[in-house]
Enzyme design. Structure first.
Site, PDB file in Angstrom:
ATOM      1  N   ARG A 271       0.844  -1.185   0.000  1.00 24.90           N
ATOM      2  CA  ARG A 271       0.000   0.000   0.000  1.00 24.90           C
ATOM      3  C   ARG A 271       0.882   1.238   0.000  1.00 24.90           C
ATOM      4  NH1 ARG A 271      -3.309  -2.725  -1.672  1.00 24.90           N
ATOM      5  NH2 ARG A 271      -5.453  -3.127  -0.943  1.00 24.90           N
TER       6      ARG A 271
ATOM      7  N   HIS B  56      -1.471   0.686 -10.144  1.00 24.60           N
ATOM      8  CA  HIS B  56      -2.143  -0.263  -9.251  1.00 24.60           C
ATOM      9  C   HIS B  56      -2.773  -1.415 -10.039  1.00 24.60           C
ATOM     10  CE1 HIS B  56      -4.091  -0.559  -5.027  1.00 24.60           C
ATOM     11  NE2 HIS B  56      -3.884  -1.754  -5.540  1.00 24.60           N
TER      12      HIS B  56
ATOM     13  N   GLU C 110      -4.500   7.708  -5.071  1.00 22.01           N
ATOM     14  CA  GLU C 110      -4.706   7.037  -6.361  1.00 22.01           C
ATOM     15  C   GLU C 110      -5.976   7.545  -7.013  1.00 22.01           C
ATOM     16  OE1 GLU C 110      -2.443   2.891  -5.072  1.00 22.01           O
ATOM     17  OE2 GLU C 110      -4.639   2.942  -5.157  1.00 22.01           O
TER      18      GLU C 110
END
Length: 313
Positions: free
Chosen positions: A237, A288, A266
């Site tokens: 993360r 991601h 994000e």
């Protein structure tokens, strides 16, 4: 199984073009590509089963859904859901574990092999025709290194960390790890304090959740403990690593490179230090995608459908 069960997926765009047929078989599914907080409040009013990936499920959203009986997380991490409030309201929360293990492991080594092998540089050497004009059968202008004999330090030895360790060992690497839970359950490899791991590892690969133990784990001081030339990978993360400190360390040559698939915010803001580096060739950034192979998304959807079926039984 009632075909009247009202199921709402608030951010279905996150699973791309994957078929939602297994979920549709569980009831009446309504999907929204994305939802703002305001839109979400309206869209859950008749919802009995709520599916979210990154949408914040807070008190307001739960209260806006008086018929809500089940919350399904379209991921493994549930830090976007107010678990305490859901429990107080008697609403179970179900996630899908281990669906993305193989996907994340593959992206980990995709990044690592590209960085140590200088893949973009050599690919460009051929496509630019620089190789064609060189007069040599090879290109040895930029040294690249082998992984065999190097030390892989893994932060977080869960399902993903263990599989990364297995691949690293198969490549001839020595593996050590740091347990972010404080309990080193894995006995196959040495468990070390974080400082010791950072000092000895050639590659540091993060595969941990974001929680009170990991938030800000690698800041300026701990990044300075890493070997000169070491590579840092983060597929856990974003909040685990200080992004500005990492960008500065890589630019200064204190680290050999970095690969990140996750970020504090994000999508990544355009003014993030990672996007303004003097040496962008030293870093690999992906949006991601570690969790999101086609196969992983199919497993995820099957897992969500399974959670709904299990609840309805």
């Amino acid at each position: 199984m009632s075909d009247q069960m009202k199921i709402v997926f608030l951010d279905a765009a996150t699973v791309g073009d994957s078929s939602l047929t297994p979920i549709e078989a569980c009831g009446h599914l309504t999907t929204y590509a994305t939802s703002t907080p305001e839109e979400a409040l309206e869209r859950v009013r008749d919802c009995e089963v709520l599916i979210v990936n990154k949408i914040q499920v807070n008190e307001a959203l739960i209260d806006a859904a008086p018929k809500l009986r089940l919350i399904c997380e379209a991921a493994t991490g549930v830090n976007n859901i107010d678990l305490e409030y859901a429990a107080a309201k008697g609403i179970p929360v179900r996630n899908v574990a281990a669906y993305s293990t193989d996907s994340v492991v593959q992206v980990t080594f995709m990044m690592l092999l590209s960085l140590v092998g200088k893949l973009p540089y050599f690919d460009e050497a051929v496509k630019s025709k620089r190789y064609s004009r060189s007069g040599l059968f090879t290109d040895v202008t930029l040294p690249w290194t082998e992984l065999s004999g190097k030390t892989m330090g893994i932060i977080g030895m869960g399902n993903i960390g263990r599989k990364v360790a297995g691949v690293a060992a198969a490549l001839g690497m020595n593996v050590v790890y740091y347990s972010t839970s404080g309990t080193g359950h894995c006995t196959e490899y040495p468990s070390l304090p974080i400082e010791e791991l950072l000092e000895m590892a050639d590659i540091v690969s993060i595969h941990a959740p974001l929680n009170d133990r990991t938030r800000g784990l690698l800041g300026v001081e701990r990044l300075r403990l890493m070997k000169k030339g070491a590579i840092l990978l983060n597929l856990g993360r974003g909040g685990i690593v200080d992004e500005a400190a990492l960008a500065a360390a890589v630019d200064a040559g204190e680290l050999g490179g970095a690969g990140l698939d996750v970020f504090v915010t994000e999508p990544l803001p355009e003014n993030n230090p990672l996007l303004g580096m003097e040496h962008p060739e030293r870093i690999v950034l992906t949006p991601h995608i570690g969790w999101a192979s086609a196969e992983a998304r199919e497993r995820l959807i099957a897992g969500i459908a399974g959670n709904i079926r299990e609840f309805l039984v």
